[in-house]
Scaffold this motif. Structure first.
Motif, PDB file in Angstrom:
ATOM      1  N   ALA A 211      79.194   6.723  10.162  1.00  0.00           N
ATOM      2  CA  ALA A 211      80.174   6.377   9.122  1.00  0.00           C
ATOM      3  C   ALA A 211      79.569   5.399   8.110  1.00  0.00           C
ATOM      4  O   ALA A 211      79.797   5.508   6.908  1.00  0.00           O
ATOM      5  CB  ALA A 211      81.421   5.791   9.768  1.00  0.00           C
ATOM      6  N   ARG A 214      77.142   7.176   5.969  1.00  0.00           N
ATOM      7  CA  ARG A 214      77.897   8.093   5.120  1.00  0.00           C
ATOM      8  C   ARG A 214      78.458   7.336   3.919  1.00  0.00           C
ATOM      9  O   ARG A 214      78.387   7.779   2.782  1.00  0.00           O
ATOM     10  CB  ARG A 214      79.037   8.692   5.955  1.00  0.00           C
ATOM     11  CG  ARG A 214      79.823   9.747   5.271  1.00  0.00           C
ATOM     12  CD  ARG A 214      80.915  10.249   6.192  1.00  0.00           C
ATOM     13  NE  ARG A 214      81.588  11.394   5.626  1.00  0.00           N
ATOM     14  CZ  ARG A 214      82.633  11.977   6.171  1.00  0.00           C
ATOM     15  NH1 ARG A 214      83.100  11.530   7.308  1.00  0.00           N
ATOM     16  NH2 ARG A 214      83.201  13.006   5.600  1.00  0.00           N
ATOM     17  N   LYS A 215      78.985   6.158   4.216  1.00  0.00           N
ATOM     18  CA  LYS A 215      79.523   5.315   3.158  1.00  0.00           C
ATOM     19  C   LYS A 215      78.411   4.797   2.254  1.00  0.00           C
ATOM     20  O   LYS A 215      78.530   4.784   1.027  1.00  0.00           O
ATOM     21  CB  LYS A 215      80.272   4.144   3.806  1.00  0.00           C
ATOM     22  CG  LYS A 215      80.842   3.162   2.834  1.00  0.00           C
ATOM     23  CD  LYS A 215      81.947   3.829   2.058  1.00  0.00           C
ATOM     24  CE  LYS A 215      82.156   3.132   0.724  1.00  0.00           C
ATOM     25  NZ  LYS A 215      83.011   3.910  -0.149  1.00  0.00           N
ATOM     26  N   GLN A 220      81.094  10.368   1.243  1.00  0.00           N
ATOM     27  CA  GLN A 220      82.343  10.484   2.011  1.00  0.00           C
ATOM     28  C   GLN A 220      83.069  11.790   1.729  1.00  0.00           C
ATOM     29  O   GLN A 220      83.834  12.264   2.547  1.00  0.00           O
ATOM     30  CB  GLN A 220      83.298   9.322   1.687  1.00  0.00           C
ATOM     31  CG  GLN A 220      82.697   7.966   1.868  1.00  0.00           C
ATOM     32  CD  GLN A 220      82.183   7.412   0.558  1.00  0.00           C
ATOM     33  OE1 GLN A 220      81.428   8.081  -0.146  1.00  0.00           O
ATOM     34  NE2 GLN A 220      82.574   6.208   0.243  1.00  0.00           N
ATOM     35  N   PRO A 223      82.045  17.597   3.369  1.00  0.00           N
ATOM     36  CA  PRO A 223      82.659  18.026   4.638  1.00  0.00           C
ATOM     37  C   PRO A 223      81.838  17.490   5.820  1.00  0.00           C
ATOM     38  O   PRO A 223      80.616  17.305   5.702  1.00  0.00           O
ATOM     39  CB  PRO A 223      82.574  19.554   4.576  1.00  0.00           C
ATOM     40  CG  PRO A 223      82.402  19.884   3.141  1.00  0.00           C
ATOM     41  CD  PRO A 223      81.693  18.734   2.514  1.00  0.00           C
ATOM     42  N   ALA A 224      82.531  17.243   6.911  1.00  0.00           N
ATOM     43  CA  ALA A 224      81.870  16.647   8.078  1.00  0.00           C
ATOM     44  C   ALA A 224      80.661  17.474   8.523  1.00  0.00           C
ATOM     45  O   ALA A 224      79.656  16.925   8.984  1.00  0.00           O
ATOM     46  CB  ALA A 224      82.874  16.517   9.220  1.00  0.00           C
ATOM     47  N   ALA A 225      80.768  18.803   8.373  1.00  0.00           N
ATOM     48  CA  ALA A 225      79.677  19.673   8.836  1.00  0.00           C
ATOM     49  C   ALA A 225      78.381  19.417   8.063  1.00  0.00           C
ATOM     50  O   ALA A 225      77.290  19.642   8.584  1.00  0.00           O
ATOM     51  CB  ALA A 225      80.097  21.133   8.686  1.00  0.00           C
ATOM     52  N   LEU A 228      75.903  15.167   8.427  1.00  0.00           N
ATOM     53  CA  LEU A 228      74.723  14.830   9.221  1.00  0.00           C
ATOM     54  C   LEU A 228      73.473  15.518   8.698  1.00  0.00           C
ATOM     55  O   LEU A 228      72.379  14.947   8.751  1.00  0.00           O
ATOM     56  CB  LEU A 228      74.959  15.192  10.686  1.00  0.00           C
ATOM     57  CG  LEU A 228      75.751  14.121  11.435  1.00  0.00           C
ATOM     58  CD1 LEU A 228      76.175  14.622  12.789  1.00  0.00           C
ATOM     59  CD2 LEU A 228      74.941  12.849  11.583  1.00  0.00           C
ATOM     60  N   GLY A 292      81.734   4.561  -4.308  1.00  0.00           N
ATOM     61  CA  GLY A 292      82.137   3.611  -3.282  1.00  0.00           C
ATOM     62  C   GLY A 292      83.617   3.364  -3.222  1.00  0.00           C
ATOM     63  O   GLY A 292      84.100   2.734  -2.304  1.00  0.00           O
ATOM     64  N   ASP A 294      87.518   3.904  -2.622  1.00  0.00           N
ATOM     65  CA  ASP A 294      88.196   4.617  -1.538  1.00  0.00           C
ATOM     66  C   ASP A 294      88.726   5.939  -2.020  1.00  0.00           C
ATOM     67  O   ASP A 294      89.100   6.119  -3.151  1.00  0.00           O
ATOM     68  CB  ASP A 294      89.375   3.778  -1.019  1.00  0.00           C
ATOM     69  CG  ASP A 294      88.860   2.652  -0.212  1.00  0.00           C
ATOM     70  OD1 ASP A 294      87.649   2.640   0.040  1.00  0.00           O
ATOM     71  OD2 ASP A 294      89.649   1.788   0.153  1.00  0.00           O
TER      72      ASP A 294
END
Lengths: 295, 358
Positions: A211, A214-215, A220, A223-225, A228, A292, A294
């Protein structure tokens, strides 16, 4: 004459109570019972022969005080209501304290005996000392209701105050900023360096590091996939995550033969504050301020 | 460290070569779609089934056909329609008038690779028959049980846009598919290659006549491997190491799907099992003997998403299951507070707070 007078008295002494033919409203038992000194008693509807009677004048030494409450004709006789109380213990005949109103002789009359007794022992003049008794409960049922009411009120107040405190604490927690990633990471890194990281926290450590990077790289919105894949292409993050995976997931590491030293791996992440992260992030990704934000 | 039983030894190099050959063979006829090929291999090596969701014309059938030929597997295709009957899939008993006896005519389900095209167009009775066969790997015809061939993989498809006259698969039946992959259009570069290849196909002479050649005509019939290679790959998948840390990640993700305020139906234990299975197969495809979080994040959408159902409030708010899942994946590891939807960064910070992961 004297014997004529003494005879009825002797006769009266022989009879312990008022003669049965005398109608007296006070019951015989009460009449017979000893009367305490100073306590008034009454004998009503007493019918006596002869002319009207009146109380014989008494002096300071008299042992019995007698009063005629009422005097009314009763055929040829008279009917009286007497009130009396004794000042000295003893047995007395009420007639001894009466006389004819017209000054004539009393004549033969049945005695009206009373017995006065003292609760004090013989020879005692002064009253008994006051003994301290038990104080009866004050208030009774009303007091119980008051206590219950006050207890309920206090309990409600305490409950309300406690609830208010909880709400305020929850609100304060809600208003407080959530812990930063750096704040979350710090204890995990410390325990990881010491080799004291339990399983659940190892998992958290890995995810928090992901995380953070990622930030830090401003990805952010990916997509999560893809996150990484992207992170592993980064020079610093890629090495860190690769080593982390070897440490936490490799079967070699599970067998205790891993070459990854957690202390060395996590050393760069010790004692980093949120501000440090922010500074490093700005240095790493200049111009990434827009990323950065939110959202 | 790991609570899992020790993995059996497996020849990773043999499987790696086999997988590489299959991918190359498919790439000769199917442009792009690497992820779909990856998902198909994952399904095949783990014994799961896959549902492909996408518009027509993106080479689903071609892909399945190429895969079956590359692996020397039997292949059947069933076009699901409203009037399809269970017997059309499973088979039936037919009276043989020459012998006056009934003989069993096996249906197209008796194959290694079954492409169930537009599965949502068939009646629920037919869907149920197929899904039951998928789970039990056997069918009953005329009272006699018949075991389906091994390996057995169902590649079902459904069109997400034409919903008129369809029967949507309920979540309980969707749960039987290990993967639901959403197909996308090829990229412009891929599309150019597709068009060039198609333009170069030419005409195929046949039976004294000729037809315009299709991509199916250029599929190489010679296999790059067989069932033995598939079995070796399946064994290799079983030998992929799963760390306890990875299990924690899976447990956390599945747990989050059950507690999320926007989700009415969360992931079942089968979702977690499928995540582990698929992650092991993916690790093998990428040449690793252990799973890593990348496998989880890459497969979460295909494995978990179709098992979730949003509640009415979330639907009314216009939320999508995919967005909610991405939110959960982003919040993993950040504790329970991260489940709050209204996270805001504290004033004075530039967003390095946990909220920033939303």
């Amino acid at each position: 004459m004297v014997s004529w007078l003494i005879f009825p008295l002797q006769l009266a002494l022989a009879v312990p109570t008022v003669s049965p033919h005398v109608p007296v409203t006070q019951d015989a038992a009460a009449q017979d019972a000893a009367i305490p000194v100073g306590v008034p008693r009454w004998s009503r509807e007493v019918v006596l022969k002869g002319t009207a009677l009146k109380v014989r004048p008494a002096d300071i030494e008299t042992p019995l005080i007698v009063r005629i409450d009422s005097d009314s004709p009763h055929g040829t006789d008279r009917r009286y209501d007497f009130e009396y109380y004794g000042l000295e213990p003893g047995t007395y005949n009420l007639l001894d304290f009466l006389q004819r109103a017209d000054g004539s002789e009393m004549g033969p009359l049945p005695p009206l005996q009373i017995h006065i007794e003292s609760h004090l022992p013989a020879g005692q003049v002064k009253p008994n000392p006051v003994t301290q008794g038990t104080t009866p409960d004050l208030g009774g049922y009303a007091r119980t209701l008051w206590i219950l009411g006050i207890g309920w009120g206090l309990g409600t107040l305490i409950w309300w105050l406690k609830g208010r405190q909880k709400v305020q604490a929850a609100r304060a927690l809600e208003d407080a900023p959530p812990p930063t990633l750096a704040e979350r990471l710090a204890p995990l890194v410390e325990r990881g360096v010491r080799g004291e990281l339990p399983l659940e926290e190892q998992a958290r450590l890995e995810l928090i590091l992901i995380a953070i990077w990622r930030k830090r790289l401003g990805i952010q919105d990916l997509p999560a996939a893809e996150v990484l894949v992207h992170l592993k292409q980064h020079a610093e993050a890629g090495v860190l995550l690769g080593e982390l995976e070897r440490w936490l997931h490799s079967p070699d590491s599970a067998a205790g033969g891993g070459a990854v030293d957690p202390a060395q791996l996590l050393a760069p992440y010790r004692n980093l504050t949120a501000e440090d992260w922010d500074r490093e992030w700005e240095a790493t990704a200049p111009g990434a301020d827009a990323l950065g934000q939110d959202g | 460290m790991s609570q899992l039983p020790p993995a059996p030894n497996a020849d990773f190099s043999q499987s790696a070569q086999f997988i590489q050959d299959v991918r190359e063979r498919i790439a000769k006829v199917v442009v792009g779609q690497d992820v779909v090929v990856e998902r198909l291999l994952i399904s095949l090596f783990t014994g799961g089934h896959i549902l492909l969701q996408g518009v027509p014309g993106i080479a689903k059938t071609l892909l399945a056909s190429a895969l079956s030929k590359a692996m020397q597997l039997d292949f059947s295709r069933i076009q699901f329609t409203i009037d399809l009957l269970p017997a059309d899939i499973l088979g039936s008993e037919i009276l043989d008038q020459s012998t006056s006896t009934f003989r069993t005519e096996k249906g197209p389900i008796f194959t290694h690779l079954l492409l169930a095209d537009e599965i949502n167009r068939a009646a629920p009775k037919v869907q149920g028959a197929l899904l039951e066969a998928m789970q039990e790997r056997k069918v009953t015809i005329g009272g006699d049980p018949f075991v389906l061939p091994a390996p057995f993989l169902v590649i079902a498809t459904q069109n997400p846009v034409e919903q008129a006259g369809t029967f949507e698969l309920p979540e309980a039946q969707l749960d039987r598919f290990m993967l639901l992959h959403r197909l996308d259009y090829p990229t412009p570069d891929e599309e150019r290659v597709i068009l060039r290849r198609n333009a170069a196909l030419g005409v195929q002479r046949r039976d004294g006549g000729a037809v315009v050649a299709t991509e199916f005509d250029v599929i190489d019939d010679s296999p790059v491997g067989g069932i033995e290679d598939i079995i070796a790959a399946m064994e290799a998948v079983q030998s992929v190491h799963v760390s306890d840390t990875f299990l924690e990640h899976v447990v956390e993700l599945v747990g989050r799907t059950r507690k999320h305020p926007d989700i009415e139906l969360g992931g079942s234990p089968r979702a977690g099992i499928s995540l582990i299975k698929a992650s092991r197969a993916r690790a093998l495809l990428f040449g690793r003997n252990y799973v890593i979080p990348e496998d989880l994040f890459a497969l979460a959408e295909d494995v978990v998403l179709h098992r979730l159902r949003l509640n009415y409030e979330a639907l009314a708010d216009g939320k999508t299951t995919a967005a909610v899942l991405q939110e959960m994946l982003a919040h993993m590891g950040s504790g329970d507070e991260a489940n709050r939807n209204d996270h805001r960064a504290a004033p004075g910070t530039n967003g390095s707070r946990v909220t920033a992961e939303a």
